[in-house]
Design a protein around this motif. Structure first.
Motif, short mmCIF file in Angstrom:
data_model
loop_
_atom_site.label_atom_id
_atom_site.label_comp_id
_atom_site.label_asym_id
_atom_site.label_seq_id
_atom_site.Cartn_x
_atom_site.Cartn_y
_atom_site.Cartn_z
N VAL A 256 8.64 -9.75 8.75
CA VAL A 256 9.06 -9.42 7.37
C VAL A 256 9.16 -7.94 7.06
CG1 VAL A 256 7.97 -11.56 6.60
CG2 VAL A 256 6.75 -9.39 6.31
N ASN A 257 8.75 -7.06 7.97
CA ASN A 257 8.83 -5.63 7.66
C ASN A 257 10.24 -5.20 7.27
OD1 ASN A 257 6.15 -5.06 7.91
ND2 ASN A 257 6.30 -4.00 9.87
N SER A 258 11.23 -5.85 7.84
CA SER A 258 12.63 -5.47 7.56
C SER A 258 13.14 -6.02 6.23
CB SER A 258 13.54 -5.94 8.70
OG SER A 258 13.52 -7.36 8.81
N VAL A 259 12.43 -6.97 5.65
CA VAL A 259 12.94 -7.60 4.42
C VAL A 259 12.00 -7.43 3.23
CG1 VAL A 259 14.34 -9.29 5.63
CG2 VAL A 259 11.97 -9.86 5.09
N VAL A 260 10.78 -6.96 3.46
CA VAL A 260 9.83 -6.72 2.36
C VAL A 260 9.61 -5.22 2.25
CG1 VAL A 260 7.50 -7.09 1.49
CG2 VAL A 260 8.71 -8.96 2.64
N ALA A 261 10.02 -4.64 1.14
CA ALA A 261 9.90 -3.19 0.94
C ALA A 261 8.44 -2.79 0.79
CB ALA A 261 10.68 -2.79 -0.31
N PRO A 262 8.10 -1.53 1.09
CA PRO A 262 6.72 -1.07 0.94
C PRO A 262 6.14 -1.31 -0.45
CG PRO A 262 7.98 0.55 2.19
CD PRO A 262 8.96 -0.49 1.72
N ALA A 263 6.96 -1.15 -1.48
CA ALA A 263 6.46 -1.36 -2.85
C ALA A 263 6.04 -2.80 -3.09
CB ALA A 263 7.53 -0.95 -3.86
N ASP A 264 6.68 -3.76 -2.40
CA ASP A 264 6.30 -5.17 -2.52
C ASP A 264 5.20 -5.54 -1.54
OD1 ASP A 264 8.23 -5.95 -4.52
OD2 ASP A 264 9.76 -5.73 -2.97
N TYR A 265 5.12 -4.82 -0.43
CA TYR A 265 4.15 -5.16 0.61
C TYR A 265 2.71 -5.01 0.08
CZ TYR A 265 2.01 -5.35 5.27
OH TYR A 265 1.25 -5.72 6.35
N ARG A 266 2.45 -3.96 -0.66
CA ARG A 266 1.08 -3.69 -1.10
C ARG A 266 0.52 -4.80 -1.98
NH1 ARG A 266 -1.07 1.84 -4.17
NH2 ARG A 266 -3.25 1.66 -3.54
N PRO A 267 1.21 -5.22 -3.06
CA PRO A 267 0.63 -6.29 -3.89
C PRO A 267 0.71 -7.67 -3.24
CG PRO A 267 2.76 -5.67 -4.75
CD PRO A 267 2.45 -4.68 -3.66
N LEU A 268 1.77 -7.90 -2.49
CA LEU A 268 2.02 -9.25 -2.00
C LEU A 268 1.31 -9.54 -0.68
CD1 LEU A 268 3.49 -11.89 -2.42
CD2 LEU A 268 5.55 -10.86 -1.44
#
Length: 446
Positions: A256-268
């Motif tokens: 998912v690193n290619s489809v989940v942006a850093p801003a979404d990675y932290r909370p999600l």
């Protein structure tokens, strides 16, 4: 465990030294209870101010951003938010005329000598500077550091990480970072070279099995907080995951690193999946140091302890707690690069369940906003099809796992590894839909 503090040189906030202002710089190290300490300080900051102890922070991660700014670190896009925050923090410190000011973040351990010089100069020349460093034995720090990297999007496997940090030249990004925040004598050379030893305070993390309140008592003593009735309820921690959970998260990163942006990675992923879901699985095998590295770690730890004792810093705890045994510590070693598929699949089911619940929650929010912006919600109608397919796949996955648990053995080389692969595909689909639903919610609320 006997507590000691050399010559009672802990930080004094009562004014007995006739010092107008003290600035306490807590510089780490990572994975030594720093998140808990910082949360206690943040949530009690107004009460502490009544005792002339100041923790300048508008939000819980304010000092993290200030550290990013000071050190000019790249951090998944967060560095853009950090611009100017160290100057703001330093200005707030200079504005305080008397008392004790605490600055705390573990990434400060990595600061270069020039950055240290700039940081201390920015705080003004009217303060007595104290340095606090919290430390833990390398046998626990090494696997903990690799897990932290995985929790922040890394796809590096454990074996490769261990090879990189053992390189004596420390030229890789991973090796440079690890030793930058863990090489205790070098950290104290950079931060403490102009400070007398009585103003440098080492807090040791107690060994496993100790009283769970002992570390906080040591922090309290070192920071001069004894006798102040702080509210310790609900303080944030940085919990650890087991070996199979860490392996699963690394596989999720690959997907998912290619489809989940850093801003979404932290909370999600970091907060919802790693901290709130996978770390809650406390019965799984723990992540430990690879047995063949124990002699090397034991010798390096012995050298550090001898050096730190020679420097005669103020110690709260016992430097001997940093000594790592050459022998196993009672925990069996489980290779996170070759985890039991059943354990990983079980963790994946927990992740899928949490994501389905979270997506259902977001759907409910979406529905409640439909009256206000019905036309905007059309863009996520196709999410129903994706989620329905995920439920169908999950039903088949449950049957596979039940059949795979017939003897609950991990020794069979023909274990159905496709179970884990299917689970990660489901997780990817759910994460993508979760990000889409969050974006629509943000749009509607705007």
């Amino acid at each position: 465990m006997e507590e000691r503090s050399n010559n009672n040189k802990n930080i004094n906030v009562t004014g007995e030294r006739h010092v107008t202002k003290q600035v306490v710089l807590h510089i780490g190290t990572p994975k030594t209870g720093t998140s808990y300490l910082q949360d206690v300080l943040f949530h009690n900051r107004k009460f502490l101010a009544e005792h002339r102890i100041f923790y300048p922070a508008e939000r819980y991660d304010s000092q993290f951003f200030a550290a990013l700014d000071l050190m000019q670190l790249q951090w998944g896009g967060l560095e853009a938010e950090a611009v100017g925050t160290w100057s703001q923090l330093a200005e707030s410190v200079r504005a305080i005329e008397d008392g004790t000011v605490i600055i705390s973040h573990e990434i400060l351990a990595k600061a270069s000598q020039q950055q240290v010089k700039e940081a201390i100069a920015s705080l003004g020349n009217d303060s007595e500077i104290h340095l606090v460093i919290s430390v833990r034995d390398l046998a626990r720090q090494i696997p903990a550091e690799w897990q932290e990297k995985v929790k922040h999007r890394s796809i590096l496997n454990y074996a490769h990480f261990l090879d990189l940090i053992r390189d004596p030249l420390r030229v890789s990004r991973e090796g440079a970072w690890f030793w930058g925040v863990q090489d205790l004598p070098a950290i104290l050379d950079r931060w403490g070279h102009n400070l007398p030893p009585e103003r440098i305070h080492i807090v040791t993390v107690p060994p496993p099995g100790s009283d769970r309140n002992l570390l906080w008592k040591r922090f309290s003593h070192a920071f001069g907080l004894d006798g102040i009735n702080l509210d310790l309820r609900g303080a944030r921690t940085n919990p650890s995951m087991g070996a199979p959970e860490t392996a699963l998260l690394r596989q999720i990163n690959l997907k998912v690193n290619s489809v989940v942006a850093p801003a979404d990675y932290r909370p999600l992923i970091l907060n919802l999946l790693a901290h709130r879901t996978l770390a809650a699985r406390t019965d799984s095998p723990r992540l430990t140091l690879r047995p063949d590295l124990r002699p090397w770690v034991a010798e390096l730890s012995r050298q550090w302890v001898c050096e730190l004792k020679f420097r005669a810093y103020n110690v709260v705890g016992d430097l001997n707690e940093l000594l790592a045994s050459e022998h196993a510590d009672g925990l069996p070693y489980v290779d996170p690069d070759r985890p039991c598929p059943h354990h990983v699949a079980s963790a994946a089911i927990d992740v899928i369940e949490v994501l389905l619940i979270e997506n259902a929650r977001l759907r409910s929010i979406r529905d409640s906003l439909r009256v206000e912006a019905d036309e905007t919600l059309a863009v996520i109608e196709h999410a129903y099809d994706v989620l329905d397919r995920a439920y169908d796949m999950l039903g088949g996955l449950d049957e596979l796992i039940v059949s795979g648990h017939a003897d609950d053995s991990c020794a069979d080389p023909d274990l159905p590894l496709h179970i884990v692969s299917t689970a990660i595909d489901i997780i990817k689909a759910l994460l993508v839909e979760n990000v889409r639903l969050r974006a629509v919610e943000d749009s509607l609320r705007a």
